[in-house]
Design a protein around this motif. Structure first.
Motif, PDB file in Angstrom:
ATOM      1  N   ALA A  99       0.906  -1.063   0.029  1.00 27.88           N
ATOM      2  CA  ALA A  99       0.263  -0.093  -0.096  1.00 27.88           C
ATOM      3  C   ALA A  99       0.815   1.132  -0.151  1.00 27.88           C
ATOM      4  N   VAL A 100       0.407   2.184  -0.746  1.00 25.93           N
ATOM      5  CA  VAL A 100       1.374   3.653  -0.833  1.00 25.93           C
ATOM      6  C   VAL A 100       0.218   4.749  -0.505  1.00 25.93           C
ATOM      7  N   ARG A 101       0.556   5.414   0.555  1.00 22.42           N
ATOM      8  CA  ARG A 101      -0.086   6.426   0.984  1.00 22.42           C
ATOM      9  C   ARG A 101       0.688   7.854   0.987  1.00 22.42           C
ATOM     10  N   GLN A 102       0.425   8.820   0.355  1.00 23.79           N
ATOM     11  CA  GLN A 102       1.085  10.099  -0.049  1.00 23.79           C
ATOM     12  C   GLN A 102       2.498   9.746   0.000  1.00 23.79           C
ATOM     13  N   GLN A 103       2.815   8.966  -0.862  1.00 28.79           N
ATOM     14  CA  GLN A 103       4.336   8.700  -1.055  1.00 28.79           C
ATOM     15  C   GLN A 103       5.037   7.857  -0.021  1.00 28.79           C
ATOM     16  N   GLN A 104       4.227   7.449   0.748  1.00 30.24           N
ATOM     17  CA  GLN A 104       4.768   6.722   1.805  1.00 30.24           C
ATOM     18  C   GLN A 104       4.422   5.038   1.565  1.00 30.24           C
ATOM     19  N   VAL A 105       5.304   4.065   2.046  1.00 33.40           N
ATOM     20  CA  VAL A 105       5.160   2.787   1.982  1.00 33.40           C
ATOM     21  C   VAL A 105       5.380   2.036   3.247  1.00 33.40           C
ATOM     22  N   GLN A 106       4.596   1.163   3.640  1.00 36.75           N
ATOM     23  CA  GLN A 106       4.925   0.435   4.973  1.00 36.75           C
ATOM     24  C   GLN A 106       5.460  -0.820   4.593  1.00 36.75           C
ATOM     25  N   VAL A 107       6.818  -1.061   5.086  1.00 39.47           N
ATOM     26  CA  VAL A 107       7.510  -2.274   4.520  1.00 39.47           C
ATOM     27  C   VAL A 107       7.615  -3.067   5.715  1.00 39.47           C
ATOM     28  N   LYS A 108       7.523  -4.589   5.537  1.00 36.07           N
ATOM     29  CA  LYS A 108       7.614  -5.495   6.551  1.00 36.07           C
ATOM     30  C   LYS A 108       9.168  -5.618   7.000  1.00 36.07           C
ATOM     31  N   GLY A 109       9.576  -5.505   8.239  1.00 35.91           N
ATOM     32  CA  GLY A 109      11.038  -5.788   8.581  1.00 35.91           C
ATOM     33  C   GLY A 109      11.440  -7.402   8.498  1.00 35.91           C
TER      34      GLY A 109
END
Length: 481
Positions: A219-229
């Protein structure tokens, strides 16, 4: 890679790039020393590194040679060794015959070879290991450019305490083109190891984020991506934003005001027979630069009688580039053949249509050329930024001259007062060149003053500070809830 039991290094700020910021020079007795490389990146980052106890990790330019770390201008330089085979496979192969054409919209066909990819991956691992070994706890790392796209993830896996930035100096292609890369997931995952990924243009950042959605399903929100460690480490946020690079403006302005360089610019005009108009192209000899399109347009202007060799001369500087790569050897033959044909047809005893210079020149000579030229031609088919356009504008201290600029160069986003062109449209390019030559003095001054204001207010130091400041801010976690 560095294990948890290995002591941290000592450096708080580290730049990682394919090449170290120095060149080896030998004196008349054969004794070697190091000299700082020219270029805006070195100029921008050297003061930051000197204040922040900095180190620079990169290859020193010679194959099959291992060097110990050494200090130069108060910066610790950490050489990464490359074998001759790695130079061929990782650098000339995957970096410059796979990624470079792919990222420049397949102007030339990219080649996909698994042994090139294997070499690229191994070299990136070596760069990451050298960086992890010298980084202090919580250090800031800034990785530069397309040769090292796997390094951010490798660093995060080895040293999750680090603050990692990456800047891509070349374009990032649309999804439909990037999709051709067999290792597309691995490269995106490598880049997402960075807390902040910088691009030249907003469209490059958008292209990258589209690929993140499509090939990783994140998912991308306002140019940010949450990545799994990895391996149970916490999730983190990676951001992709535009940070258009610039030049060392003050250096160019100072040179443009030097009496000896002003005199050299006048000498250049005299050497060309004092034509009414001098047009200038300055490029690496690269298929992305649109040199062939520029020569075709100029040849047709001569054939149509819209330019006369008695009134105008084109200087084309085409500095050598990647001469061991076949595409570049063929390009040189094509360009030099075109120049020879045009000059053979239109030269007179006193006048030359095109003065072709296959050399690299020091910045002093380049500024003299900028001062001598009435019109600057930047006709790139695809370019991350094109700093030559900004250098020309900075050098025009009298607010005269005209810039014909490709809309496919990143500089077109900010230099809107240039004459913007589609270089594939030869008729449009001819019209733009003729329009630049015919532009009134008042119109040229108005346009150049506006462009100079933009360049002077946004130099390379401001670029580096903007990126590093944003890197330290961290992500907006509320956008990912």
């Amino acid at each position: 890679m560095q294990s948890g039991d290995t002591p941290y290094g000592e450096f708080e700020f580290i730049v990682v790039s394919n090449r170290l910021p120095v060149d080896r020079v030998n004196d008349d007795d054969g004794n070697g020393s190091w000299r700082r490389s020219p270029g805006g990146l070195v100029t921008a980052l050297a003061p930051v590194m000197e204040k922040a106890d900095g180190a620079w990790v990169g290859w020193h330019g010679a194959a099959d040679e291992a060097l110990e770390s050494f200090d130069h201008s108060e910066i610790r330089l950490v050489p990464v060794p490359l074998s001759a085979e790695e130079v061929e496979f990782y650098y000339e192969g995957f970096s410059n015959a796979t990624l470079w054409p792919l990222y420049h919209d397949v102007i030339a066909p990219p080649e996909f070879h698994r042994h090139w990819w294997d070499s690229y991956r191994k070299v990136n691992e070596r760069f990451a290991a050298e960086t992890a070994a010298v980084a202090a706890e919580g250090a800031t790392i800034w990785v530069q450019d397309y040769q090292l796209q796997l390094v951010p993830k490798l660093l995060r896996e080895a040293r999750p305490d680090l603050k990692i930035g990456f800047f891509n100096h070349i374009p990032f292609p649309p999804l439909e083109i990037y999709a051709q890369l067999p290792w597309r997931r691995q490269v995106i995952e490598g880049l997402l190891g960075a807390d902040l990924i910088g691009f030249q243009r907003p469209s490059d950042a958008s292209n990258f984020l589209r690929c993140v959605r499509r090939f990783l399903g994140l998912a991308v929100r306002q140019q940010q991506v949450q990545v799994k460690g990895a391996d149970g480490s916490p999730d983190y946020v990676s951001r992709a934003e535009a940070f258009p690079i610039s030049i060392d403006v003050q250096r160019i302005v100072d040179l443009a005001n030097r009496p000896d360089i002003i005199e050299r610019s006048q000498e250049i005009r005299r050497e060309l027979g004092n034509p009414r108009h001098i047009l200038l192209g300055v490029d690496r000899l690269d298929y992305t630069k649109g040199i062939g399109h520029r020569l075709k347009a100029y040849e047709e202007l001569l054939a149509d009688g819209l330019i006369q060799v008695e009134d105008a001369a084109l200087i084309q500087v085409a500095s050598p580039s990647r001469e061991r790569v076949e595409q570049y050897r063929l390009l040189r033959e094509e360009v030099e053949g075109a120049v020879g044909r045009i000059n053979g047809t239109y030269d007179t005893i006193k006048n030359t249509a095109i003065r072709y210079l296959h050399h690299s020149y020091p910045v002093e000579e380049m500024v003299a050329l900028y001062l001598a030229a009435d019109v600057m031609l930047v006709t790139a088919l695809r370019d991350g930024m094109n700093l030559v356009a900004k250098e020309y504008v900075a050098a025009r201290t009298g607010n005269r001259g005209a810039l014909v600029l490709s809309e496919f160069a990143g500089a077109a986003d900010t230099l809107r007062q240039a004459i913007l062109v589609n270089p594939h449209d030869i008729d449009g390019l001819k019209s733009a060149i003729r329009g630049a030559l015919d532009m009134s003095a008042s119109e040229a001054t108005r346009r150049m003053r506006t462009m100079r204001r933009q360049v002077l207010q946004n130099d390379v130091e401001r670029w580096s500070k903007a990126f590093l400041s944003e890197l330290q801010k961290g992500a907006r976690e509320d956008l990912l809830v």
